[in-house]
Design a protein around this motif. Structure first.
Motif, mmCIF file in Angstrom:
data_model
loop_
_atom_site.group_PDB
_atom_site.id
_atom_site.type_symbol
_atom_site.label_atom_id
_atom_site.label_comp_id
_atom_site.label_asym_id
_atom_site.label_seq_id
_atom_site.Cartn_x
_atom_site.Cartn_y
_atom_site.Cartn_z
ATOM 1 N N PHE A 298 21.500 3.385 -5.997
ATOM 2 C CA PHE A 298 21.813 2.283 -6.851
ATOM 3 C C PHE A 298 21.068 1.195 -6.664
ATOM 4 N N PHE A 299 20.994 0.350 -7.718
ATOM 5 C CA PHE A 299 20.366 -0.986 -7.704
ATOM 6 C C PHE A 299 21.252 -1.727 -6.622
ATOM 7 N N SER A 300 20.459 -2.792 -5.904
ATOM 8 C CA SER A 300 21.418 -3.615 -5.055
ATOM 9 C C SER A 300 22.443 -4.191 -5.805
ATOM 10 N N SER A 301 22.038 -4.790 -6.894
ATOM 11 C CA SER A 301 22.942 -5.519 -7.876
ATOM 12 C C SER A 301 24.166 -4.763 -8.059
ATOM 13 N N SER A 302 23.966 -3.316 -8.361
ATOM 14 C CA SER A 302 25.199 -2.500 -8.895
ATOM 15 C C SER A 302 26.234 -2.559 -7.509
ATOM 16 N N VAL A 303 25.714 -2.393 -6.471
ATOM 17 C CA VAL A 303 26.322 -2.557 -5.301
ATOM 18 C C VAL A 303 27.156 -3.796 -4.953
ATOM 19 N N GLN A 304 26.820 -4.695 -5.334
ATOM 20 C CA GLN A 304 27.221 -5.988 -5.172
ATOM 21 C C GLN A 304 28.170 -6.488 -6.392
ATOM 22 N N TYR A 305 27.860 -6.033 -7.508
ATOM 23 C CA TYR A 305 28.910 -6.539 -8.554
ATOM 24 C C TYR A 305 29.733 -5.459 -9.237
ATOM 25 N N ARG A 306 29.102 -4.325 -9.892
ATOM 26 C CA ARG A 306 29.817 -3.326 -10.141
ATOM 27 C C ARG A 306 29.107 -1.866 -10.225
ATOM 28 N N HIS A 307 30.064 -0.666 -9.862
ATOM 29 C CA HIS A 307 29.345 0.498 -9.923
ATOM 30 C C HIS A 307 30.601 1.565 -10.218
ATOM 31 N N SER A 308 30.468 2.620 -10.371
ATOM 32 C CA SER A 308 31.326 3.653 -10.698
ATOM 33 C C SER A 308 32.542 3.806 -9.627
ATOM 34 N N THR A 309 33.803 4.065 -9.774
ATOM 35 C CA THR A 309 34.492 4.211 -8.763
ATOM 36 C C THR A 309 34.837 5.882 -8.728
ATOM 37 N N TYR B 210 16.524 15.024 -14.020
ATOM 38 C CA TYR B 210 16.823 13.654 -13.237
ATOM 39 C C TYR B 210 15.992 13.481 -12.309
ATOM 40 N N LYS B 211 15.802 11.938 -12.101
ATOM 41 C CA LYS B 211 14.763 11.466 -11.484
ATOM 42 C C LYS B 211 15.051 10.215 -10.445
ATOM 43 N N LYS B 212 14.586 9.977 -9.134
ATOM 44 C CA LYS B 212 15.037 9.006 -8.444
ATOM 45 C C LYS B 212 13.810 7.900 -8.768
ATOM 46 N N SER B 213 14.587 6.763 -9.685
ATOM 47 C CA SER B 213 13.542 5.977 -10.134
ATOM 48 C C SER B 213 13.679 4.463 -10.059
ATOM 49 N N ILE B 214 14.657 4.141 -8.858
ATOM 50 C CA ILE B 214 14.908 2.839 -8.766
ATOM 51 C C ILE B 214 13.849 2.332 -7.538
ATOM 52 N N SER B 215 13.314 1.376 -7.708
ATOM 53 C CA SER B 215 12.255 0.737 -6.925
ATOM 54 C C SER B 215 12.682 0.600 -5.456
ATOM 55 N N ASP B 216 11.947 0.970 -4.631
ATOM 56 C CA ASP B 216 12.426 1.048 -3.180
ATOM 57 C C ASP B 216 12.791 -0.402 -2.659
ATOM 58 N N TRP B 217 12.456 -1.500 -3.305
ATOM 59 C CA TRP B 217 12.682 -2.667 -2.468
ATOM 60 C C TRP B 217 14.089 -3.329 -3.106
ATOM 61 N N VAL C 234 0.866 -1.243 0.132
ATOM 62 C CA VAL C 234 -0.080 -0.073 -0.156
ATOM 63 C C VAL C 234 0.862 1.253 0.040
ATOM 64 N N ARG C 235 1.805 1.319 0.810
ATOM 65 C CA ARG C 235 2.926 2.671 0.918
ATOM 66 C C ARG C 235 3.787 2.628 -0.240
ATOM 67 N N SER C 236 3.907 1.547 -0.840
ATOM 68 C CA SER C 236 4.952 1.637 -1.924
ATOM 69 C C SER C 236 4.679 2.464 -3.349
ATOM 70 N N PRO C 237 5.208 3.365 -4.113
ATOM 71 C CA PRO C 237 4.743 3.949 -5.319
ATOM 72 C C PRO C 237 5.410 2.923 -6.293
ATOM 73 N N ASN C 238 6.178 1.944 -6.094
ATOM 74 C CA ASN C 238 6.934 1.028 -7.074
ATOM 75 C C ASN C 238 5.936 -0.369 -7.284
ATOM 76 N N ASN C 239 4.762 -0.359 -7.180
ATOM 77 C CA ASN C 239 4.118 -1.687 -7.362
ATOM 78 C C ASN C 239 4.045 -2.256 -8.799
ATOM 79 N N THR C 240 4.944 -3.184 -9.137
ATOM 80 C CA THR C 240 4.900 -3.865 -10.603
ATOM 81 C C THR C 240 4.523 -5.230 -10.456
ATOM 82 N N ILE C 241 3.663 -5.789 -11.382
ATOM 83 C CA ILE C 241 2.995 -6.997 -11.458
ATOM 84 C C ILE C 241 3.696 -7.936 -12.619
ATOM 85 N N LEU C 242 4.270 -9.036 -12.217
ATOM 86 C CA LEU C 242 4.876 -9.735 -13.314
ATOM 87 C C LEU C 242 3.765 -10.434 -14.093
ATOM 88 N N LEU C 243 3.322 -10.404 -15.438
ATOM 89 C CA LEU C 243 2.386 -11.188 -16.163
ATOM 90 C C LEU C 243 2.977 -12.293 -16.562
#
Length: 392
Positions: free
Chosen positions: A370-381, A343-350, A104-113
């Motif tokens: 960042f995407f959590s995957s970017s933190v884990q695998y690769r991001h800008s130095t 510029y927009k803050k676009s990465i889903s909160d989860w 309910v409180r998330s602006p990022n609800n996306t449903i996989l079809l």
């Protein structure tokens, strides 16, 4: 980062089939209405008879279970701390799993079809699978009936949703009927709309706030087709976009920036400005390092700081033509100041995180992180804390 799907521990269960349930903390819900609800509690179990399930975060005794009258009780781990009143979950007792489908409180609800797709994009974050999962549609139709009518926005993705054919159009009509005031974003490659009849059928729904997000990775057909790994995709996509225009269906174009799309990014934006000026929005997007991107990372990855000037030039082409443009999935310190207004803050909160270096940044609240995957695998130095600009 939030964990949207995980394990449960069944303390008592009487059914096996998956169910969609609305989370509630309220023990005073009338019994005749309880069948659609899962009662969530930290430990105490007031009379919960009639609820489809009871979800417990803490420890409960057999005596408490007996006193509650509950026949289906499941213990949740700490990772489900975010569940709130009105959230909708999918409880699967047979697999001892629970997934959060709507918050309910998330602006990022996306449903996989569906996980099926007719593209194999080099950087696909949801790699397609050759599985018969069209049963998902029936569950989604049920989910739509449970979502609160005041929900401001909702997204749908795949895979490729238009593989459902006429059922896709029926879904959009179903959403319009049950959520008439909800803005709807649907991610699609747009190729199915090369058939003007299919585009017209969607237009005939007359959804008041529908936007189809369609990727266009290059003005060069060969380059676009290579990125999506499908011959003829460019021509069918552009025809689909033009047909959607004729059907009065809103279109957003999406360009993911990486080594294969960057060389013609500016030319692609010029192509859009000259030929597809009617689109409602263009998103210039950073790379999400998950799915196929991880396998192709060395081929795709480029530090955003290396293309910041090209990004500014591409954005200027679009905005100079009056096209509504946004920059998604980038860190604020890696783009030029001239693009701050779009510029927009676009990465889903989860799946949104920050680095340790970001903690002292005075502009953190303005940054998309960042995407959590970017933190884990690769991001800008080149991530650097920023200072707020003080007004005169």
């Amino acid at each position: 980062m939030l964990k949207l799907r995980g394990r449960t521990v069944a303390l008592r269960k009487s059914f096996q089939e998956p169910r969609l349930l609305i989370i509630t903390y309220r023990a005073d819900i009338p019994e005749r209405l309880r069948a659609n609800f899962a009662f969530l509690t930290d430990s105490e179990l007031p009379s919960s008879e009639g609820f489809a399930a009871v979800l417990v975060r803490g420890a409960v005794s057999d005596a408490q279970l007996d006193a509650s009258g509950a026949t289906d009780v499941y213990r949740l781990g700490d990772e489900y701390h975010y569940l709130d009143e009105g959230d909708i979950v999918r409880l699967n007792p047979a697999q001892d799993t629970l997934g959060a489908l709507f918050r309910v409180r998330s602006p990022n609800n996306t449903i996989l079809l569906t996980e099926q797709c007719n593209h194999y994009c080099l950087m696909c974050s949801q790699p397609p699978r050759a599985v018969d999962d069209f049963w998902i549609m029936e569950e989604v139709l049920e989910l739509i009936r449970l979502i609160p009518p005041g929900t401001p926005s909702l997204g749908f993705s795949g895979g490729e949703p238009t593989l459902y054919g006429d059922r896709f159009v029926r879904l959009v009509r179903h959403v319009k009927n049950h959520l008439p005031h909800t803005h709807v974003d649907i991610l699609t490659n747009g190729r199915a709309f090369k058939d003007q009849g299919f585009a017209d059928a969607l237009g005939d729904v007359r959804h008041p706030s529908l936007l189809l997000g369609i990727p266009l990775y290059s003005d060069d057909p060969v380059r676009h087709d290579f990125v999506v790994q499908s011959s003829g995709a460019f021509d069918e996509t552009v025809r689909g976009i033009l047909n959607l225009r004729r059907a009065n269906v809103g279109v957003e174009l999406r360009i993911v920036i990486h080594r294969e799309t960057l060389p013609r990014l500016v030319q692609t934006c010029r192509f859009i400005a000259r030929n597809l000026l009617f689109v409602r929005h263009v998103a210039l997007m950073g790379l999400e390092i998950t799915g196929f991107t991880r396998a192709n990372l060395d081929q795709l990855w480029i530090d955003p700081v290396e293309y910041r000037d090209t990004l500014s030039e591409a954005a200027a082409v679009l905005t100079d033509y009056g096209i509504n443009t946004s920059i998604y999935n980038h860190q604020l310190c890696l783009v030029n100041p001239d693009v701050y207004p779009i510029y927009k803050k676009s990465i889903s909160d989860w799946k949104n995180e920050f680095l340790d270096e970001c903690e002292s940044c005075e502009r953190k609240a303005d940054c998309g992180g960042f995407f959590s995957s970017s933190v884990q695998y690769r991001h800008s130095t080149n991530i650097r804390p920023m200072h707020k600009v003080l007004s005169a």
